[in-house]
Design a protein around this motif. Structure first.
Motif, PDB file in Angstrom:
ATOM      1  N   LEU A 124      -0.077  -4.122 -10.808  1.00 33.34           N
ATOM      2  CA  LEU A 124      -0.530  -3.382  -9.637  1.00 33.34           C
ATOM      3  C   LEU A 124      -0.179  -4.126  -8.354  1.00 33.34           C
ATOM      4  N   SER A 125      -0.363  -5.440  -8.343  1.00 35.54           N
ATOM      5  CA  SER A 125      -0.091  -6.217  -7.140  1.00 35.54           C
ATOM      6  C   SER A 125       1.382  -6.184  -6.773  1.00 35.54           C
ATOM      7  N   ILE A 126       2.264  -6.358  -7.750  1.00 30.91           N
ATOM      8  CA  ILE A 126       3.698  -6.344  -7.461  1.00 30.91           C
ATOM      9  C   ILE A 126       4.154  -4.946  -7.068  1.00 30.91           C
ATOM     10  N   ALA A 127       3.586  -3.910  -7.685  1.00 32.25           N
ATOM     11  CA  ALA A 127       3.903  -2.546  -7.262  1.00 32.25           C
ATOM     12  C   ALA A 127       3.541  -2.352  -5.791  1.00 32.25           C
ATOM     13  N   ASN A 128       2.402  -2.896  -5.369  1.00 31.65           N
ATOM     14  CA  ASN A 128       2.008  -2.793  -3.972  1.00 31.65           C
ATOM     15  C   ASN A 128       2.871  -3.666  -3.064  1.00 31.65           C
ATOM     16  N   LEU A 129       3.302  -4.826  -3.553  1.00 29.34           N
ATOM     17  CA  LEU A 129       4.239  -5.651  -2.785  1.00 29.34           C
ATOM     18  C   LEU A 129       5.521  -4.882  -2.513  1.00 29.34           C
ATOM     19  N   VAL A 130       6.063  -4.232  -3.539  1.00 23.87           N
ATOM     20  CA  VAL A 130       7.298  -3.459  -3.382  1.00 23.87           C
ATOM     21  C   VAL A 130       7.098  -2.334  -2.368  1.00 23.87           C
TER      22      VAL A 130
END
Length: 287
Positions: A124-130
């Motif tokens: 979830l965090s990396i999806a939001n970073l992207v």
């Protein structure tokens, strides 16, 4: 000790911009955590209600350079280690790879223990970073201080198209990043990995064409998608219910939220392709 959890994603942003988002406290407070403090090369911390065991900053910076960030993060009585590396794919594209030690797959499946939340927390965090770096709306983060699991997102696609991507197994598998089989009728089965691989499939307990779908997972509660047209787009309300509120399924909740981030991209980007590159993404985000 188990093998480190691994994931890798592509972001359409220059390496320097990605590095800044990973190390600037203001940026971290947008895509990762409620609170963040960074003083390189000495301090790197984040905490708050969106972070596992987030009552205080627990991280200890081990190394940082232009391509690598490494920190210790004590969780669940274990000294876990996180490493994030950046690789320049082109002037406007960067590969973000992350590993974390001590991820517990059995705890994730049983929805018990903080170590079982690590994989889907980072999905979830990396999806939001992207999405943050590409100028898109972020997906809601999990709230570890609350047992309430209900969120709304707006998807740039028609109600019929979004519903079809929830009940067509081939389309569901594409945006979710993991094979599913489904019998799209009330009483039908929904199986992670396919009917042959999943010995305890979910059951379709509600299905209203174009408007909603509910799945009941044995012993884990009910996942529901509710759809409503909204000015040419679709307002999707996702609810997790029927679970033990003394042991909220945070791992599964974050897995579904990270899936919704990709569902939005699936409908909104004409040149859509999954952000995930590492083969371990086939390890299903938890229910």
């Amino acid at each position: 000790m188990s093998e480190p959890m691994k994931l890798s994603a592509r972001v359409a942003a220059p390496l320097k911009k990605v590095h800044h988002a990973l190390t600037d406290p203001g940026e971290l407070r947008v895509w990762l955590a409620e609170h963040a403090e960074v003083e390189l090369p000495h301090r790197y911390g984040f905490w708050g209600r969106h972070t596992p065991e987030g009552e205080a900053p627990r991280q200890r910076l081990l190394h940082v350079d232009d391509h690598t960030l490494r920190f210790a993060w004590p969780l669940g009585g274990e000294e876990t280690a996180v490493e994030i590396t950046l690789e320049e794919e082109s002037a406007e594209s960067t590969i973000v790879s992350l590993t974390q030690t001590h991820f517990d797959q059995e705890a994730a499946l049983a929805e018990s223990g903080v170590l079982g939340t690590l994989q889907t927390f980072w999905y979830l965090s990396i999806a939001n970073l992207v999405d943050h770096l590409e100028g898109r709306v972020l997906t809601p983060k999990a709230d570890f201080s609350s047992p309430v699991m209900r969120e709304e997102i707006v998807i740039g696609g028609s109600q019929e198209e979004v519903f079809d991507s929830l009940v067509d197994p081939e389309k569901f598998s594409r945006w979710f990043g993991y094979k599913v089989d489904m019998e799209p009728y009330v009483g039908g089965r929904f199986a992670m990995g396919g009917f042959e691989a999943d010995g305890t499939p979910a059951k379709v307990v509600a299905l209203e064409p174009g408007r909603g779908l509910s799945l009941e997972w044995p012993g884990l509660g009910v996942s529901s998608w509710e759809l409503e047209g909204s000015g040419g787009a679709t307002r999707l309300t996702f609810v997790q219910s029927g679970f033990d509120e003394k042991n909220p399924p945070y791992a599964g909740w974050m897995g579904w939220l990270s899936g919704l981030a990709e569902l939005r991209r699936f409908h909104e980007l004409s040149d859509w392709r999954p952000i995930w590159l590492d083969p371990t993404v086939s390890d299903s985000p938890e229910r």
